[in-house]
Design an enzyme around this catalytic site. Structure first.
Site, PDB file in Angstrom:
ATOM      1  N   THR A 211      -0.038  80.058  -6.656  1.00 52.11           N
ATOM      2  CA  THR A 211      -0.408  81.426  -6.295  1.00 52.11           C
ATOM      3  C   THR A 211       0.726  82.396  -6.603  1.00 52.11           C
ATOM      4  O   THR A 211       1.899  82.020  -6.611  1.00 52.11           O
ATOM      5  CB  THR A 211      -0.754  81.533  -4.791  1.00 52.11           C
ATOM      6  OG1 THR A 211       0.374  81.120  -4.009  1.00 52.11           O
ATOM      7  CG2 THR A 211      -1.962  80.690  -4.449  1.00 52.11           C
ATOM      8  N   ASN A 213       2.451  85.637  -5.082  1.00 50.22           N
ATOM      9  CA  ASN A 213       2.593  86.343  -3.813  1.00 50.22           C
ATOM     10  C   ASN A 213       2.872  87.819  -4.089  1.00 50.22           C
ATOM     11  O   ASN A 213       3.857  88.149  -4.759  1.00 50.22           O
ATOM     12  CB  ASN A 213       3.743  85.753  -3.000  1.00 50.22           C
ATOM     13  CG  ASN A 213       3.434  84.363  -2.497  1.00 50.22           C
ATOM     14  OD1 ASN A 213       3.016  84.181  -1.372  1.00 50.22           O
ATOM     15  ND2 ASN A 213       3.639  83.372  -3.360  1.00 50.22           N
ATOM     16  N   GLU A 267      -1.863  86.382  -1.351  1.00 51.40           N
ATOM     17  CA  GLU A 267      -1.628  85.395  -2.390  1.00 51.40           C
ATOM     18  C   GLU A 267      -2.806  85.353  -3.351  1.00 51.40           C
ATOM     19  O   GLU A 267      -3.965  85.331  -2.921  1.00 51.40           O
ATOM     20  CB  GLU A 267      -1.440  84.005  -1.780  1.00 51.40           C
ATOM     21  CG  GLU A 267      -0.218  83.902  -0.882  1.00 51.40           C
ATOM     22  CD  GLU A 267      -0.082  82.521  -0.282  1.00 51.40           C
ATOM     23  OE1 GLU A 267       0.952  81.876  -0.542  1.00 51.40           O
ATOM     24  OE2 GLU A 267      -1.003  82.086   0.433  1.00 51.40           O
TER      25      GLU A 267
END
Length: 321
Positions: A211, A213, A267
């Site tokens: 992911t 952020n 995320e």
């Protein structure tokens, strides 16, 4: 578009749209339309197309509390520029401005400082000390050079339901409830989160779902915690070509209870994408709310749910073509 904080730098005379315009939604665009250069061609092309707003938001000044915004400053500037506005004048909303009577606001701000020739406002616009000024006060001076946009509504969903008023507060409510279709319709575009990709705990990589952020402006209004289908714009995926890329994915907003998260995070997992996004700006359009955030019994259970979320998000691609 010029952004003016110093009144001596204002390009005059002006055609102005007055208001806070948080979000620059469909209703705001209709207030701004009469003073855009394309609208001024047949009236007075010598006027400068101007949006006049306040910094900080008056509610923030009186409450002394930071207010979340649908469109923080940089985003608001970009949206107004895209409409064709020539200058944004930000009036410092302080004790001195708050004390101006309606008559003083008209004379000192609109006439002396801005040299206003044409005005466009929403039907419920008020100004001056204790919001004592109203449409009639403006009409007494500008007459037919004042455009008043009536209340704007939109039919949505079941035709038997009453129309929804187009307003920033209704957009906030829709976002808080995860009603992304409604929020996007009232905005006239997908609700957008723009932030810098920062280092996270990289837990997503351990279960096969890396992911990005996002670090967002502190005043950005976040929607309901949960999982969303999104479309991201990567501004610089290839340093050689500088070509932007649009990539579908899923986004989670919340505390990440399964991995004992200690603070709210945003995320983004992008489909079919590989590359280093750290320190890049990522622009994320919300397509659909998938589900609320919840705690899972294990990382395997979380992984299975993310796989399901991704398939759900991919299906929305078919529905939204």
């Amino acid at each position: 578009m010029r952004v003016i904080f110093d009144p001596t730098q204002i390009s005059r005379p002006t055609a102005i749209a007055l208001g806070n315009f948080d979000g620059v939604h469909v209703g705001h665009c209709r207030v701004i339309a009469p003073i855009l250069p394309i609208s001024l061609r047949n009236r007075n092309p010598n006027l400068t197309s101007t949006v006049v707003s306040f910094s900080p938001h008056p509610q923030e000044f009186f409450s002394q509390r930071t207010r979340s915004l649908l469109a923080p400053f940089d985003e608001k500037v970009a949206l107004l520029k895209s409409l064709g506005v020539e200058q944004l004048v930000l009036l410092p909303f302080d004790a001195e401005l708050a004390k101006l009577t309606a008559a003083e606001f008209i004379q000192k701000i609109l006439i002396d400082s801005l040299q206003v020739e044409l005005i466009s406002v929403g039907f419920d616009f008020h100004f001056g000390q204790k919001r004592q000024g109203n449409i009639s006060d403006l009409q007494n001076i500008w007459g037919d050079r004042l455009t008043v946009i009536p209340e704007q509504t939109m039919s949505f969903g079941d035709l038997e339901q009453p129309p929804v008023r187009i307003s920033s507060s209704n957009i906030r409510t829709a976002l808080a409830q995860g009603e992304i279709d409604l929020a996007n319709s009232l905005l006239g575009r997908p609700y957008n989160l723009v932030g810098r990709v920062v280092q996270g705990k990289q837990l997503g990589r351990t279960i096969g779902f890396p992911t990005a952020n996002l670090e967002l402006p502190t005043q950005k209004c976040l929607p309901r915690d949960g999982v969303y289908a999104i479309q991201a714009m990567i501004k610089n995926p290839d340093a050689a070509t500088q070509a932007p890329a649009q990539v579908l994915g899923v986004m989670n907003i919340g505390m990440r209870p399964t991995v004992d998260g200690d603070q709210r995070s945003v995320e983004v997992h992008l489909f079919d994408w590989q590359g280093d996004l750290y320190d890049q700006e990522l622009s994320v359009n919300l397509i659909r709310f998938i589900r609320p955030e919840r705690k899972f019994d294990s990382l395997d259970a979380l992984k299975a749910q993310i796989q399901s979320d991704c398939q759900t998000a991919r299906n929305y691609k078919i529905l939204t073509r």
